[in-house]
Scaffold this motif. Structure first.
Motif, mmCIF file in Angstrom:
data_model
loop_
_atom_site.group_PDB
_atom_site.id
_atom_site.type_symbol
_atom_site.label_atom_id
_atom_site.label_comp_id
_atom_site.label_asym_id
_atom_site.label_seq_id
_atom_site.Cartn_x
_atom_site.Cartn_y
_atom_site.Cartn_z
ATOM 1 N N GLU A 25 -21.648 25.807 32.168
ATOM 2 C CA GLU A 25 -20.742 24.960 32.949
ATOM 3 C C GLU A 25 -21.293 24.714 34.345
ATOM 4 O OE1 GLU A 25 -16.390 26.049 31.009
ATOM 5 O OE2 GLU A 25 -17.235 27.365 32.561
ATOM 6 N N GLU A 26 -21.891 25.742 34.954
ATOM 7 C CA GLU A 26 -22.494 25.567 36.280
ATOM 8 C C GLU A 26 -23.630 24.548 36.227
ATOM 9 O OE1 GLU A 26 -23.692 29.334 37.860
ATOM 10 O OE2 GLU A 26 -21.659 30.143 37.786
ATOM 11 N N THR A 86 -22.241 21.104 35.838
ATOM 12 C CA THR A 86 -21.667 20.655 37.105
ATOM 13 C C THR A 86 -22.761 20.187 38.058
ATOM 14 O OG1 THR A 86 -19.860 22.230 36.823
ATOM 15 C CG2 THR A 86 -20.187 21.351 39.035
ATOM 16 N N ALA A 109 -5.457 32.789 38.296
ATOM 17 C CA ALA A 109 -6.744 32.493 38.912
ATOM 18 C C ALA A 109 -7.645 31.818 37.883
ATOM 19 C CB ALA A 109 -7.394 33.775 39.416
ATOM 20 N N PRO A 110 -8.324 30.763 38.309
ATOM 21 C CA PRO A 110 -9.169 30.056 37.350
ATOM 22 C C PRO A 110 -10.325 30.956 36.893
ATOM 23 C CG PRO A 110 -9.548 29.235 39.568
ATOM 24 C CD PRO A 110 -8.410 30.195 39.635
ATOM 25 N N PRO A 111 -10.654 30.857 35.628
ATOM 26 C CA PRO A 111 -11.754 31.688 35.124
ATOM 27 C C PRO A 111 -13.073 31.239 35.741
ATOM 28 C CG PRO A 111 -11.030 30.137 33.447
ATOM 29 C CD PRO A 111 -10.082 30.021 34.609
ATOM 30 N N SER A 112 -13.980 32.182 35.906
ATOM 31 C CA SER A 112 -15.276 31.821 36.480
ATOM 32 C C SER A 112 -16.046 30.974 35.462
ATOM 33 C CB SER A 112 -16.065 33.080 36.839
ATOM 34 O OG SER A 112 -16.244 33.873 35.685
ATOM 35 N N MET A 113 -16.886 30.106 35.998
ATOM 36 C CA MET A 113 -17.628 29.191 35.127
ATOM 37 C C MET A 113 -18.803 29.924 34.483
ATOM 38 S SD MET A 113 -17.539 25.501 37.090
ATOM 39 C CE MET A 113 -18.890 25.831 38.148
ATOM 40 N N THR A 114 -19.097 29.514 33.273
ATOM 41 C CA THR A 114 -20.258 30.064 32.581
ATOM 42 C C THR A 114 -21.507 29.397 33.150
ATOM 43 O OG1 THR A 114 -20.196 28.390 30.848
ATOM 44 C CG2 THR A 114 -18.906 30.418 30.479
ATOM 45 N N LYS A 115 -22.649 29.950 32.826
ATOM 46 C CA LYS A 115 -23.911 29.366 33.314
ATOM 47 C C LYS A 115 -24.068 27.939 32.817
ATOM 48 C CE LYS A 115 -26.556 33.400 34.267
ATOM 49 N NZ LYS A 115 -27.246 33.370 35.503
#
Length: 125
Positions: free
Chosen positions: A107-108, A111, A99-105
């Motif tokens: 990275e969000e 994006t 499962a892909p790791p959740s994005m950090t703040k």
């Protein structure tokens, strides 16, 4: 060491080999039953020798042969169901690991900025 053994044991080729050995042993029983209970008594009757081991009359035991085939089918179905369950659990475990790791703040935020820039670029065209 336990992790390495688990990876070794869960490889497809090791499991395939185990299945082959089990099914080969079960199929060997079918061949043995065919020879001992069907073919040899017929040969004995044709040659006039009733039994090659102790010279006593031996009838054709087709019931034993049929039972051996049924046993083989039961073993094959059991192995199939076990492997199907095993594969289902193993792939589920693999999906959880992949499962892909959740994005950090950060990275969000990057994006969102990228998406806004793309949207802005489309509007100017």
């Amino acid at each position: 060491m336990i992790k390495e053994f688990k990876e070794f044991a869960m490889r497809g080729n090791v499991i395939d080999l185990a299945i082959g050995v089990i099914l080969g042993a079960a199929f060997g029983k079918i061949v043995t039953s065919l020879v001992n209970d069907i073919i040899m008594p017929l040969i004995s009757l044709l040659l006039g020798v009733i039994d090659f081991t102790d010279l006593s009359y031996k009838a054709v035991k087709y019931g034993i042969f049929i039972q051996t085939i049924v046993d083989f089918i039961i073993v094959a179905i059991s192995i199939f169901l076990f492997i199907k369950l095993f594969n289902k659990l193993y792939t589920r475990e693999k999906k959880v690991k992949e499962a892909p790791p959740s994005m950090t703040k950060e990275e969000e935020l990057l994006t969102e900025i990228r998406d806004l820039l793309k949207a802005n670029q489309r509007e100017t065209m």
